[in-house]
Design a protein around this motif. Structure first.
Motif, PDB file in Angstrom:
ATOM      1  N   GLY A 153       0.780  -1.227   0.000  1.00 53.58           N
ATOM      2  CA  GLY A 153       0.000   0.000   0.000  1.00 53.58           C
ATOM      3  C   GLY A 153       0.811   1.275   0.000  1.00 53.58           C
ATOM      4  N   LYS A 154       2.137   1.176  -0.015  1.00 51.77           N
ATOM      5  CA  LYS A 154       2.973   2.384   0.030  1.00 51.77           C
ATOM      6  C   LYS A 154       3.410   2.844  -1.356  1.00 51.77           C
ATOM      7  CE  LYS A 154       4.666   1.717   4.738  1.00 51.77           C
ATOM      8  NZ  LYS A 154       5.865   1.584   5.617  1.00 51.77           N
ATOM      9  N   LEU A 155       3.317   1.971  -2.339  1.00 50.68           N
ATOM     10  CA  LEU A 155       3.623   2.366  -3.707  1.00 50.68           C
ATOM     11  C   LEU A 155       2.323   2.571  -4.474  1.00 50.68           C
ATOM     12  CD1 LEU A 155       6.378   1.014  -2.774  1.00 50.68           C
ATOM     13  CD2 LEU A 155       6.755   0.572  -5.200  1.00 50.68           C
ATOM     14  N   ASN A 156       2.391   3.396  -5.521  1.00 43.92           N
ATOM     15  CA  ASN A 156       1.200   3.655  -6.327  1.00 43.92           C
ATOM     16  C   ASN A 156       1.493   3.474  -7.807  1.00 43.92           C
ATOM     17  OD1 ASN A 156       2.366   6.177  -7.294  1.00 43.92           O
ATOM     18  ND2 ASN A 156       1.863   7.022  -5.276  1.00 43.92           N
ATOM     19  N   TYR A 157       0.428   3.303  -8.581  1.00 41.61           N
ATOM     20  CA  TYR A 157       0.594   3.207 -10.028  1.00 41.61           C
ATOM     21  C   TYR A 157      -0.413   4.102 -10.730  1.00 41.61           C
ATOM     22  CZ  TYR A 157      -3.444  -0.029 -10.674  1.00 41.61           C
ATOM     23  OH  TYR A 157      -4.687  -0.603 -10.737  1.00 41.61           O
ATOM     24  N   ALA A 158       0.060   4.771 -11.787  1.00 38.67           N
ATOM     25  CA  ALA A 158      -0.793   5.651 -12.583  1.00 38.67           C
ATOM     26  C   ALA A 158      -1.462   4.848 -13.688  1.00 38.67           C
ATOM     27  CB  ALA A 158       0.049   6.773 -13.185  1.00 38.67           C
ATOM     28  N   SER A 159      -2.654   5.282 -14.082  1.00 31.46           N
ATOM     29  CA  SER A 159      -3.327   4.656 -15.221  1.00 31.46           C
ATOM     30  C   SER A 159      -3.918   5.731 -16.114  1.00 31.46           C
ATOM     31  CB  SER A 159      -4.426   3.703 -14.754  1.00 31.46           C
ATOM     32  OG  SER A 159      -5.626   4.415 -14.488  1.00 31.46           O
ATOM     33  N   ALA A 160      -4.350   5.342 -17.296  1.00 30.24           N
ATOM     34  CA  ALA A 160      -4.985   6.274 -18.227  1.00 30.24           C
ATOM     35  C   ALA A 160      -6.418   6.585 -17.826  1.00 30.24           C
ATOM     36  CB  ALA A 160      -4.958   5.699 -19.638  1.00 30.24           C
ATOM     37  N   GLY A 161      -6.893   6.002 -16.728  1.00 31.93           N
ATOM     38  CA  GLY A 161      -8.244   6.249 -16.239  1.00 31.93           C
ATOM     39  C   GLY A 161      -8.899   4.978 -15.755  1.00 31.93           C
ATOM     40  N   ASN A 162      -9.955   5.123 -15.002  1.00 34.71           N
ATOM     41  CA  ASN A 162     -10.704   3.966 -14.527  1.00 34.71           C
ATOM     42  C   ASN A 162     -11.217   3.133 -15.695  1.00 34.71           C
ATOM     43  OD1 ASN A 162     -10.825   4.236 -11.556  1.00 34.71           O
ATOM     44  ND2 ASN A 162     -11.820   6.186 -12.033  1.00 34.71           N
ATOM     45  N   GLY A 163     -11.024   1.828 -15.598  1.00 30.03           N
ATOM     46  CA  GLY A 163     -11.542   0.943 -16.624  1.00 30.03           C
ATOM     47  C   GLY A 163     -10.680   0.820 -17.863  1.00 30.03           C
ATOM     48  N   THR A 164      -9.505   1.445 -17.873  1.00 28.66           N
ATOM     49  CA  THR A 164      -8.596   1.293 -19.000  1.00 28.66           C
ATOM     50  C   THR A 164      -7.745   0.038 -18.805  1.00 28.66           C
ATOM     51  OG1 THR A 164      -6.868   2.622 -17.949  1.00 28.66           O
ATOM     52  CG2 THR A 164      -8.452   3.787 -19.352  1.00 28.66           C
ATOM     53  N   SER A 165      -7.033  -0.351 -19.850  1.00 24.67           N
ATOM     54  CA  SER A 165      -6.186  -1.538 -19.726  1.00 24.67           C
ATOM     55  C   SER A 165      -5.079  -1.305 -18.706  1.00 24.67           C
ATOM     56  CB  SER A 165      -5.573  -1.904 -21.079  1.00 24.67           C
ATOM     57  OG  SER A 165      -4.710  -0.892 -21.543  1.00 24.67           O
ATOM     58  N   HIS A 166      -4.616  -0.051 -18.576  1.00 33.19           N
ATOM     59  CA  HIS A 166      -3.591   0.272 -17.571  1.00 33.19           C
ATOM     60  C   HIS A 166      -4.116  -0.060 -16.167  1.00 33.19           C
ATOM     61  CE1 HIS A 166      -3.216   3.000 -21.020  1.00 33.19           C
ATOM     62  NE2 HIS A 166      -1.908   2.936 -20.847  1.00 33.19           N
ATOM     63  N   HIS A 167      -5.366   0.308 -15.916  1.00 32.49           N
ATOM     64  CA  HIS A 167      -5.981   0.056 -14.614  1.00 32.49           C
ATOM     65  C   HIS A 167      -6.158  -1.445 -14.379  1.00 32.49           C
ATOM     66  CE1 HIS A 167      -9.824   0.461 -11.939  1.00 32.49           C
ATOM     67  NE2 HIS A 167      -8.802   0.006 -11.263  1.00 32.49           N
ATOM     68  N   LEU A 168      -6.806  -2.124 -15.339  1.00 35.84           N
ATOM     69  CA  LEU A 168      -7.079  -3.550 -15.159  1.00 35.84           C
ATOM     70  C   LEU A 168      -5.805  -4.380 -15.171  1.00 35.84           C
ATOM     71  CD1 LEU A 168      -9.878  -4.939 -14.746  1.00 35.84           C
ATOM     72  CD2 LEU A 168      -9.980  -2.563 -15.473  1.00 35.84           C
ATOM     73  N   ALA A 169      -4.798  -3.936 -15.926  1.00 32.96           N
ATOM     74  CA  ALA A 169      -3.501  -4.626 -15.908  1.00 32.96           C
ATOM     75  C   ALA A 169      -2.893  -4.547 -14.520  1.00 32.96           C
ATOM     76  CB  ALA A 169      -2.552  -4.014 -16.935  1.00 32.96           C
ATOM     77  N   GLY A 170      -3.057  -3.397 -13.862  1.00 31.09           N
ATOM     78  CA  GLY A 170      -2.570  -3.249 -12.491  1.00 31.09           C
ATOM     79  C   GLY A 170      -3.316  -4.140 -11.520  1.00 31.09           C
ATOM     80  N   GLU A 171      -4.633  -4.206 -11.681  1.00 28.77           N
ATOM     81  CA  GLU A 171      -5.439  -5.051 -10.797  1.00 28.77           C
ATOM     82  C   GLU A 171      -5.116  -6.530 -11.008  1.00 28.77           C
ATOM     83  OE1 GLU A 171      -7.363  -3.787  -8.328  1.00 28.77           O
ATOM     84  OE2 GLU A 171      -6.448  -1.925  -9.040  1.00 28.77           O
ATOM     85  N   LEU A 172      -4.908  -6.907 -12.263  1.00 29.02           N
ATOM     86  CA  LEU A 172      -4.546  -8.292 -12.571  1.00 29.02           C
ATOM     87  C   LEU A 172      -3.176  -8.631 -11.980  1.00 29.02           C
ATOM     88  CD1 LEU A 172      -5.353 -10.883 -14.097  1.00 29.02           C
ATOM     89  CD2 LEU A 172      -4.187  -9.948 -16.113  1.00 29.02           C
ATOM     90  N   PHE A 173      -2.259  -7.683 -12.073  1.00 23.32           N
ATOM     91  CA  PHE A 173      -0.924  -7.878 -11.497  1.00 23.32           C
ATOM     92  C   PHE A 173      -1.009  -8.070  -9.981  1.00 23.32           C
ATOM     93  CE2 PHE A 173       2.907  -6.313  -9.430  1.00 23.32           C
ATOM     94  CZ  PHE A 173       3.915  -6.951 -10.142  1.00 23.32           C
ATOM     95  N   LYS A 174      -1.777  -7.228  -9.323  1.00 25.36           N
ATOM     96  CA  LYS A 174      -1.936  -7.336  -7.867  1.00 25.36           C
ATOM     97  C   LYS A 174      -2.533  -8.684  -7.482  1.00 25.36           C
ATOM     98  CE  LYS A 174      -4.061  -3.619  -6.262  1.00 25.36           C
ATOM     99  NZ  LYS A 174      -4.904  -2.379  -6.313  1.00 25.36           N
ATOM    100  N   GLN A 175      -3.505  -9.118  -8.265  1.00 28.99           N
ATOM    101  CA  GLN A 175      -4.175 -10.391  -7.990  1.00 28.99           C
ATOM    102  C   GLN A 175      -3.206 -11.567  -8.135  1.00 28.99           C
ATOM    103  OE1 GLN A 175      -7.299 -11.219 -10.771  1.00 28.99           O
ATOM    104  NE2 GLN A 175      -8.173 -12.867  -9.575  1.00 28.99           N
ATOM    105  N   GLN A 176      -2.421 -11.563  -9.216  1.00 28.96           N
ATOM    106  CA  GLN A 176      -1.533 -12.686  -9.483  1.00 28.96           C
ATOM    107  C   GLN A 176      -0.276 -12.675  -8.614  1.00 28.96           C
ATOM    108  OE1 GLN A 176      -0.683 -13.246 -13.644  1.00 28.96           O
ATOM    109  NE2 GLN A 176      -2.822 -13.501 -14.204  1.00 28.96           N
ATOM    110  N   SER A 177       0.146 -11.486  -8.192  1.00 28.40           N
ATOM    111  CA  SER A 177       1.378 -11.392  -7.390  1.00 28.40           C
ATOM    112  C   SER A 177       1.100 -11.304  -5.891  1.00 28.40           C
ATOM    113  CB  SER A 177       2.192 -10.164  -7.824  1.00 28.40           C
ATOM    114  OG  SER A 177       1.465  -8.964  -7.556  1.00 28.40           O
ATOM    115  N   ASN A 178      -0.191 -11.212  -5.533  1.00 22.61           N
ATOM    116  CA  ASN A 178      -0.586 -11.090  -4.128  1.00 22.61           C
ATOM    117  C   ASN A 178       0.094  -9.889  -3.468  1.00 22.61           C
ATOM    118  OD1 ASN A 178      -2.024 -11.839  -1.819  1.00 22.61           O
ATOM    119  ND2 ASN A 178      -0.331 -13.101  -1.035  1.00 22.61           N
ATOM    120  N   THR A 179       0.013  -8.742  -4.152  1.00 21.86           N
ATOM    121  CA  THR A 179       0.577  -7.495  -3.630  1.00 21.86           C
ATOM    122  C   THR A 179      -0.510  -6.425  -3.633  1.00 21.86           C
ATOM    123  OG1 THR A 179       1.315  -6.864  -5.861  1.00 21.86           O
ATOM    124  CG2 THR A 179       2.919  -7.999  -4.439  1.00 21.86           C
ATOM    125  N   PHE A 180      -0.222  -5.281  -3.006  1.00 20.17           N
ATOM    126  CA  PHE A 180      -1.179  -4.175  -2.996  1.00 20.17           C
ATOM    127  C   PHE A 180      -0.475  -2.884  -3.388  1.00 20.17           C
ATOM    128  CE2 PHE A 180      -3.473  -0.736  -0.654  1.00 20.17           C
ATOM    129  CZ  PHE A 180      -4.566  -0.705  -1.512  1.00 20.17           C
TER     130      PHE A 180
END
Length: 325
Positions: A153-180
């Motif tokens: 929870g201490k690092l952040n990631y930018a995206s092109a907006g809610n619902g963009t591939s940048h956003h969902l790619a980040g969520e998928l990464f968090k899910q698969q890597s078990n990170t936040f």
């Protein structure tokens, strides 16, 4: 005899209706054409749309103008395009984001499959995990993961907006890597990248097309490419499989749509001009520099691919629990 007469009348009527459309297609284009890009300047869509517009202008002998209409993860521009006059002078430059939007935005006022007409994919660059090297001081992906797990929870990631591939790619990464990692949405990849380069955010899951020039310049650092094989443009950047995440595969494809109701002969002509442009030596060099292979599809292939992508990202959205922030 009566049936034959009726057939002749029906045939003549059909030819009469077809004639104006054919004539319109032959006269097209008689004025400048607009490509609506649903993100601000400077993002991945621009990296492909602007060279494409220049090449199409040469081929068609008419100016092809880029109209940037950013907002709401690309859905504002898509809505504007869907409501444009179906006269063959407005086309839409969309992306994978628009296959995500139907499952992410519950009240869209357009349907990407029926209100716009899929023409072809024009580029298919992989996504890449990039960091600001001044803020995230790691040398490789392994060190990055160690840092992430030690600082949930201490690092952040930018995206092109809610619902963009940048956003969902980040969520998928968090899910698969078990990170936040904290999500920070912007109004396009351009503004997000600007803040990443400026050191205002830590990282981004970006399309290689928009990140390429900044990686080369050392403004941002690439940790891994989310593709089955390394990018020829960046042969030293490992794939996600090589760093231990073989199922993390994300592509930021881009495509062109026409407006529903546009005469089919014009759509067919535009499709052939797009294929010619993307396969031109000029654009092949640009595409390679942006980390993308040359990519085109028939209108039917793109429609089928779009439908499969909508289903794929609906599953990712549901599994990740991602919502509008």
């Amino acid at each position: 005899m009566q049936l034959r007469a009726l057939f002749i009348v029906a045939l003549a009527t059909g030819l009469l209706h077809a004639a104006p459309a054919q004539a319109q297609a032959q006269a097209w284009p008689a004025k400048p054409i607009t490509l609506i890009v649903p993100f601000p300047p400077g993002g991945g869509t621009d990296a492909f749309a602007r060279p494409l517009s220049a090449q199409l202008s040469k081929q068609l002998g008419r100016q092809v103008i880029i109209d940037n209409r950013g907002g709401a993860g690309g859905t504002v521009g898509a809505s504007i395009a869907a409501k444009a006059a179906p006269d063959g002078y407005t086309f839409f430059v969309g992306a994978v984001h628009h296959a995500i939007a139907p499952s992410f935005y519950p009240k869209l006022d357009y349907n990407i499959e029926t209100d716009l007409v899929p023409l072809t994919v024009i580029a298919n660059p992989p996504q890449i995990i990039v960091i600001n090297p001044g803020r995230v001081k790691v040398d490789d992906f392994k060190a990055f993961m160690t840092l992430l797990r030690a600082n949930p929870g201490k690092l952040n990631y930018a995206s092109a907006g809610n619902g963009t591939s940048h956003h969902l790619a980040g969520e998928l990464f968090k899910q698969q890597s078990n990170t936040f990692i904290v999500h920070i949405p912007y109004r396009g990849a351009g503004p997000a990248l600007q803040d990443l380069i400026a050191g205002n955010v830590d990282m981004m899951f970006d399309g290689l097309g928009s990140s390429a020039q900044h990686i080369r310049a050392g403004r941002i650092k690439a940790l891994a490419v989310a593709a089955p094989k390394r990018s020829p443009a960046f042969p030293n950047v490992p794939t996600t499989a090589e760093v231990g995440m073989p199922d993390y595969l994300v592509s930021t494809w881009y495509g062109i749509w026409g407006v529903k109701g546009t005469p089919q002969p014009i759509l067919d002509r535009m499709h052939s001009e797009l294929v010619k442009a993307v396969n031109s030596p000029e654009l092949k060099d640009v595409w390679a520099g942006n980390g993308s292979d040359t990519a085109t599809m028939s209108q039917q292939e793109f429609a089928k691919f779009l439908n499969s992508e909508i289903k794929r990202w609906a599953a990712v959205t549901k599994a990740s629990g991602a919502k509008l922030d």
